[in-house]
Write a protein that holds these residues in place. Structure first.
Motif, PDB file in Angstrom:
ATOM      1  N   ARG A   1       0.766  -1.191   0.047  1.00 35.70           N
ATOM      2  CA  ARG A   1       0.044  -0.131  -0.059  1.00 35.70           C
ATOM      3  C   ARG A   1       0.877   1.171  -0.009  1.00 35.70           C
ATOM      4  NH1 ARG A   1      -3.704  -2.328   3.954  1.00 35.70           N
ATOM      5  NH2 ARG A   1      -5.179  -3.461   2.694  1.00 35.70           N
TER       6      ARG A   1
ATOM      7  N   ARG B   1       2.661  -9.875   8.144  1.00 35.01           N
ATOM      8  CA  ARG B   1       1.411 -10.351   9.043  1.00 35.01           C
ATOM      9  C   ARG B   1       1.639 -11.656   9.528  1.00 35.01           C
ATOM     10  NH1 ARG B   1       0.248  -5.999   7.211  1.00 35.01           N
ATOM     11  NH2 ARG B   1      -1.390  -5.213   6.174  1.00 35.01           N
ATOM     12  N   SER B   2       0.829 -11.978  10.390  1.00 32.56           N
ATOM     13  CA  SER B   2       1.071 -13.242  11.182  1.00 32.56           C
ATOM     14  C   SER B   2       0.069 -14.474  10.664  1.00 32.56           C
ATOM     15  CB  SER B   2       0.587 -13.144  12.629  1.00 32.56           C
ATOM     16  OG  SER B   2       1.134 -12.346  13.186  1.00 32.56           O
ATOM     17  N   TYR B   3       0.759 -15.673  10.343  1.00 30.46           N
ATOM     18  CA  TYR B   3       0.209 -16.884   9.843  1.00 30.46           C
ATOM     19  C   TYR B   3       0.340 -18.119  10.517  1.00 30.46           C
ATOM     20  CZ  TYR B   3      -1.232 -13.813   6.260  1.00 30.46           C
ATOM     21  OH  TYR B   3      -2.032 -12.592   5.750  1.00 30.46           O
ATOM     22  N   SER B   4      -0.789 -18.795  10.935  1.00 28.08           N
ATOM     23  CA  SER B   4      -0.439 -20.028  11.890  1.00 28.08           C
ATOM     24  C   SER B   4       0.235 -21.005  10.935  1.00 28.08           C
ATOM     25  CB  SER B   4      -1.842 -20.527  12.166  1.00 28.08           C
ATOM     26  OG  SER B   4      -2.320 -19.437  13.168  1.00 28.08           O
TER      27      SER B   4
ATOM     28  N   GLY C   1      -2.012 -21.767   6.165  1.00 30.31           N
ATOM     29  CA  GLY C   1      -3.137 -21.597   5.322  1.00 30.31           C
ATOM     30  C   GLY C   1      -3.498 -20.197   5.307  1.00 30.31           C
TER      31      GLY C   1
ATOM     32  N   GLN D   1      -6.373 -17.258   4.023  1.00 28.72           N
ATOM     33  CA  GLN D   1      -7.806 -16.944   3.609  1.00 28.72           C
ATOM     34  C   GLN D   1      -7.626 -15.654   2.975  1.00 28.72           C
ATOM     35  OE1 GLN D   1     -10.891 -18.452   3.711  1.00 28.72           O
ATOM     36  NE2 GLN D   1     -11.317 -16.669   2.449  1.00 28.72           N
TER      37      GLN D   1
ATOM     38  N   VAL E   1      -8.499 -12.037   2.254  1.00 33.43           N
ATOM     39  CA  VAL E   1      -9.207 -10.899   2.861  1.00 33.43           C
ATOM     40  C   VAL E   1      -9.389  -9.800   1.647  1.00 33.43           C
ATOM     41  CG1 VAL E   1      -9.546  -8.981   4.482  1.00 33.43           C
ATOM     42  CG2 VAL E   1      -8.565 -11.371   5.262  1.00 33.43           C
TER      43      VAL E   1
ATOM     44  N   GLY F   1      -7.181  -7.173   1.099  1.00 27.80           N
ATOM     45  CA  GLY F   1      -6.100  -6.951   1.874  1.00 27.80           C
ATOM     46  C   GLY F   1      -4.612  -6.833   1.202  1.00 27.80           C
ATOM     47  N   GLU F   2      -3.845  -6.528   2.057  1.00 29.68           N
ATOM     48  CA  GLU F   2      -2.398  -5.869   1.511  1.00 29.68           C
ATOM     49  C   GLU F   2      -1.686  -7.305   1.307  1.00 29.68           C
ATOM     50  OE1 GLU F   2       0.090  -3.609   4.069  1.00 29.68           O
ATOM     51  OE2 GLU F   2       1.065  -2.798   2.117  1.00 29.68           O
ATOM     52  N   VAL F   3      -1.661  -8.171   2.068  1.00 37.80           N
ATOM     53  CA  VAL F   3      -0.956  -9.219   2.211  1.00 37.80           C
ATOM     54  C   VAL F   3      -1.523 -10.669   1.655  1.00 37.80           C
ATOM     55  CG1 VAL F   3       0.560 -10.944   3.601  1.00 37.80           C
ATOM     56  CG2 VAL F   3       0.829  -8.442   3.765  1.00 37.80           C
ATOM     57  N   SER F   4      -2.815 -11.152   2.406  1.00 40.07           N
ATOM     58  CA  SER F   4      -3.425 -12.271   2.071  1.00 40.07           C
ATOM     59  C   SER F   4      -3.696 -12.375   0.676  1.00 40.07           C
ATOM     60  CB  SER F   4      -4.550 -12.295   2.902  1.00 40.07           C
ATOM     61  OG  SER F   4      -5.473 -11.467   2.581  1.00 40.07           O
TER      62      SER F   4
ATOM     63  N   PHE G   1      -7.582 -13.782  15.190  1.00 36.06           N
ATOM     64  CA  PHE G   1      -6.976 -13.558  13.945  1.00 36.06           C
ATOM     65  C   PHE G   1      -7.330 -12.146  13.579  1.00 36.06           C
ATOM     66  CE2 PHE G   1      -6.563 -17.805  11.505  1.00 36.06           C
ATOM     67  CZ  PHE G   1      -5.775 -18.163  12.627  1.00 36.06           C
TER      68      PHE G   1
HETATM   69  C1  LIG Z   1      -1.688 -14.836  15.706  1.00 33.78           C
HETATM   70  C2  LIG Z   1      -2.318 -14.663  14.223  1.00 33.78           C
HETATM   71  C3  LIG Z   1      -2.499 -15.708  13.388  1.00 33.78           C
HETATM   72  C4  LIG Z   1      -3.171 -15.593  12.291  1.00 33.78           C
HETATM   73  N1  LIG Z   1      -3.253 -16.774  11.550  1.00 33.78           N
HETATM   74  C5  LIG Z   1      -3.951 -16.789  10.336  1.00 33.78           C
HETATM   75  C6  LIG Z   1      -3.885 -17.861   9.311  1.00 33.78           C
HETATM   76  O1  LIG Z   1      -3.457 -18.957   9.987  1.00 33.78           O
HETATM   77  N2  LIG Z   1      -4.496 -17.803   8.010  1.00 33.78           N
HETATM   78  C7  LIG Z   1      -4.856 -16.404   7.846  1.00 33.78           C
HETATM   79  O2  LIG Z   1      -5.607 -16.466   6.679  1.00 33.78           O
HETATM   80  N3  LIG Z   1      -4.779 -15.379   8.542  1.00 33.78           N
HETATM   81  C8  LIG Z   1      -4.363 -15.580   9.686  1.00 33.78           C
HETATM   82  N4  LIG Z   1      -4.297 -14.348  10.620  1.00 33.78           N
HETATM   83  C9  LIG Z   1      -4.621 -12.989  10.038  1.00 33.78           C
HETATM   84  C10 LIG Z   1      -3.520 -12.409   9.273  1.00 33.78           C
HETATM   85  O3  LIG Z   1      -2.497 -12.218  10.011  1.00 33.78           O
HETATM   86  C11 LIG Z   1      -4.027 -11.190   8.552  1.00 33.78           C
HETATM   87  O4  LIG Z   1      -4.627 -10.312   9.461  1.00 33.78           O
HETATM   88  C12 LIG Z   1      -4.775 -11.534   7.187  1.00 33.78           C
HETATM   89  O5  LIG Z   1      -4.560 -12.218   6.202  1.00 33.78           O
HETATM   90  C13 LIG Z   1      -5.291  -9.936   6.809  1.00 33.78           C
HETATM   91  O6  LIG Z   1      -4.272  -9.145   6.177  1.00 33.78           O
HETATM   92  P1  LIG Z   1      -4.279  -8.555   4.836  1.00 33.78           P
HETATM   93  O7  LIG Z   1      -2.963  -7.888   4.700  1.00 33.78           O
HETATM   94  O8  LIG Z   1      -4.586  -9.481   3.777  1.00 33.78           O
HETATM   95  O9  LIG Z   1      -5.242  -7.555   5.134  1.00 33.78           O
HETATM   96  P2  LIG Z   1      -5.190  -6.125   5.688  1.00 33.78           P
HETATM   97  O10 LIG Z   1      -4.670  -5.101   4.500  1.00 33.78           O
HETATM   98  O11 LIG Z   1      -4.492  -6.020   7.086  1.00 33.78           O
HETATM   99  O12 LIG Z   1      -6.712  -5.644   6.015  1.00 33.78           O
HETATM  100  C14 LIG Z   1      -7.791  -5.353   4.983  1.00 33.78           C
HETATM  101  C15 LIG Z   1      -9.029  -5.010   5.579  1.00 33.78           C
HETATM  102  O13 LIG Z   1      -9.330  -6.473   6.274  1.00 33.78           O
HETATM  103  C16 LIG Z   1      -9.652  -6.188   7.306  1.00 33.78           C
HETATM  104  N5  LIG Z   1      -9.161  -7.595   8.033  1.00 33.78           N
HETATM  105  C17 LIG Z   1      -7.966  -7.799   8.412  1.00 33.78           C
HETATM  106  N6  LIG Z   1      -7.856  -9.033   8.896  1.00 33.78           N
HETATM  107  C18 LIG Z   1      -9.108  -9.598   8.806  1.00 33.78           C
HETATM  108  C19 LIG Z   1      -9.361 -10.810   9.188  1.00 33.78           C
HETATM  109  N7  LIG Z   1      -8.562 -11.654   9.766  1.00 33.78           N
HETATM  110  N8  LIG Z   1     -10.851 -11.286   8.885  1.00 33.78           N
HETATM  111  C20 LIG Z   1     -11.481 -10.159   8.518  1.00 33.78           C
HETATM  112  N9  LIG Z   1     -11.340  -9.033   8.143  1.00 33.78           N
HETATM  113  C21 LIG Z   1      -9.930  -8.610   8.593  1.00 33.78           C
HETATM  114  C22 LIG Z   1      -8.891  -5.033   8.093  1.00 33.78           C
HETATM  115  O14 LIG Z   1      -9.726  -4.453   9.071  1.00 33.78           O
HETATM  116  C23 LIG Z   1      -9.088  -4.381   6.890  1.00 33.78           C
HETATM  117  O15 LIG Z   1     -10.345  -3.245   6.697  1.00 33.78           O
HETATM  118  C24 LIG Z   1      -3.395 -14.424  11.861  1.00 33.78           C
HETATM  119  C25 LIG Z   1      -3.430 -13.479  12.600  1.00 33.78           C
HETATM  120  C26 LIG Z   1      -2.873 -13.439  14.041  1.00 33.78           C
HETATM  121  C27 LIG Z   1      -2.731 -12.328  14.624  1.00 33.78           C
END
Ligand SMILES: Cc1cc2nc3c(=O)[nH]c(=O)nc-3n(C[C@H](O)[C@H](O)[C@H](O)COP(=O)(O)OP(=O)(O)OC[C@H]3O[C@@H](n4cnc5c(N)ncnc54)[C@H](O)[C@@H]3O)c2cc1C
Lengths: 199, 234
Positions: free
Chosen positions: A11, B51-54, B67, B69, B71, B74-77, B233
């Motif tokens: 971003r 970001r954190s992933y399990s 694994g 999912q 989002v 989202g920036e990373v997933s 998460f």
């Molecule tokens: C300890 C821990 C373990 C995790 N393990 C996993 C895992 O095994 N698999 C996995 O897919 N993710 C996991 N997550 C969630 C992961 O770290 C990210 O938060 C998620 O992938 C979203 O990141 P992003 O950069 O794609 O989205 P971002 O750019 O961070 O967010 C985009 C938008 O989505 C919203 N958002 C962010 N996270 C979520 C969410 N989890 N659900 C719904 N909306 C969200 C934000 O508020 C934002 O508006 C874990 C988080 C933690 C803290």
């Protein structure tokens, strides 16, 4: 082609100077807790300071909210990598609870309803750098974010800002708290990226 | 703790929007089921996102499985799920989190409660337990929207007589389902909880709202909060 995460763009790079290393800004308010959220009513809530000699002083909810209140605007940083800018709180600086307490202690262990603890140097709680807060963005602090009241020490990672706060124990020697005893850094300065042991 | 470069060697679809990613991780020190890693991506101009992933599988030499999912927005997933090329590297730091872990010597039976992608660390626990000789039982309650959203079908149907997996659909169940679609409620938890000992550990993982709701139900049912471990998460 760069073989490290090729094609990743990410971003906007704004706010760089407000963001500690390895953090990303978020608008939401994620939750990090080790267990279920305890439900504590304000009628039952008390906050107790215990010195290294075992002297105690306790405030009820009424007494705490009768102390001079401050509005607080701070950036907060969670060890799970998110930071949130300009969060707005209301509460009482820790100085108000500690000003009449005679102590030689250098450290404090904060404790929570539900059994959570966290440790920090006492000086990090003084001089207007830490608060007991009960209001977030104009509303009573919700249970999952630590309501009815939590500690707020925004210059350290947010796990130090114990939710559901119930007391502060002053100790001569540092004692690791809950996360600090299972791998998180003892001090937890986000600007030095002190996440885990050895950082 | 160092950042290490790991190489994407396999990508499998779990659902239309979820992927299993397997990385070659030279020098990986091993981990406990339930732990996670931080994943760091670097853009050409040096910008980084973490970001954190399990970890989805028990320790397996120099290979780690995540694994992810997607989002939306989202920036990373989305990048990890679909754009990171096979054979390319990312950096990881870990294993992290020494609380939301299952240790083989821990008392059993165990109850796992997953919401959506929260199944990832719990799948690692089930797979680790499958490898042990212990006679203890593992129950998994797994809440998903629809039958298309179920991850890890193979591992969950591992035929292990010690494992009891129940999938709860919130929006739409399979045609032959007997439970009306809906969120996890007290009636879903009563049976599994009655098969636990007072000190049995319960692991709850998923989105914050899900973990809050299940944590409240369990404590209202009289389970000792100290036996309930949670991972939220987002
Ligand atoms: C300890 C821990 C373990 C995790 N393990 C996993 C895992 O095994 N698999 C996995 O897919 N993710 C996991 N997550 C969630 C992961 O770290 C990210 O938060 C998620 O992938 C979203 O990141 P992003 O950069 O794609 O989205 P971002 O750019 O961070 O967010 C985009 C938008 O989505 C919203 N958002 C962010 N996270 C979520 C969410 N989890 N659900 C719904 N909306 C969200 C934000 O508020 C934002 O508006 C874990 C988080 C933690 C803290």
């Amino acid at each position: 082609m760069n073989s490290l995460s090729p094609g990743f763009r990410g971003r906007r790079r704004s706010l760089a100077e407000r963001l500690p290393p390895g953090q990303y800004p978020t608008e939401s308010f994620p939750v990090l807790s080790a267990g279920p959220t305890p439900r504590v009513s304000t009628e039952d809530w008390t906050f107790t300071v215990t010195t290294e000699r075992g002297d105690t002083r306790t405030w009820t909810w009424e007494q705490m909210t009768a102390l001079p209140q401050q509005g607080i605007v701070q950036d907060i940083h969670c060890v799970t990598r998110w930071s949130k800018f300009d969060t707005r709180w209301r509460g009482v600086p820790l100085d108000a609870f500690l000003e009449d307490v005679a102590t030689e202690a250098g450290f404090a262990v904060v404790s929570s309803y539900g059994g959570y603890t966290s440790n920090m140097p006492l000086e990090d709680l003084l001089d207007g750098r830490a608060w007991i807060v009960h209001t977030y963005e104009g509303y009573p602090l919700s249970p999952e974010h630590g309501g009815p009241a939590r500690l707020l020490v925004p210059h350290l990672y947010l796990w130090k800002s114990a939710k559901w706060v119930r007391g502060l124990r002053l100790v001569i020697e540092d004692e690791p708290g809950f996360w600090e005893s299972i791998g998180y850094h003892d001090y937890g300065d986000p600007w030095r990226e002190q996440r885990t042991w050895g950082d | 703790m160092p950042w290490r470069r790991v190489r994407l060697v396999e990508r499998r679809s779990q659902t239309p929007s979820a992927r299993s990613l397997v990385f070659a991780a030279p020098g990986w020190p091993g981990h406990l089921p339930g732990q996670h890693v931080d994943v760091r991506l670097t853009a050409d101009d040096g910008y980084r996102a973490v970001r954190s992933y399990s970890l989805a599988a028990p320790a397996d030499g120099e290979s780690i499985e995540l694994g992810v999912q997607t989002v939306p927005g989202g920036e990373v997933s989305p990048y990890l799920a679909d754009d990171l090329p096979l054979g390319a590297d990312v950096e990881v730091r870990g294993p992290l989190g020494n609380w939301f872990v299952w240790r083989t010597e821990q008392p059993a039976p165990v109850l796992l409660v997953a919401g959506g992608s929260g199944v990832v660390p719990l799948a690692a626990m089930i797979r680790a337990h499958h490898r042990t000789q212990s006679r203890s039982t593992f129950q998994l309650l797994y809440s998903v929207r629809t039958p298309d959203d179920v991850w890890y079908r193979d591992h969950l149907a591992d035929g292990d007589p010690r494992h009891d997996v129940r999938i709860l659909y919130t929006r739409q169940g399979p045609p032959a389902g007997t439970r009306a679609p809906g969120r996890v409620g007290r009636s879903d938890l009563d049976g599994p909880a009655s098969r636990l000992q007072p000190a049995s550990p319960v692991y709850v993982c998923g989105p914050t709202g899900f973990v809050e709701a299940v944590g409240d139900l369990l404590t209202d049912m009289g389970r000792d909060p100290a036996t309930i471990r949670t991972e939220r998460f987002g």
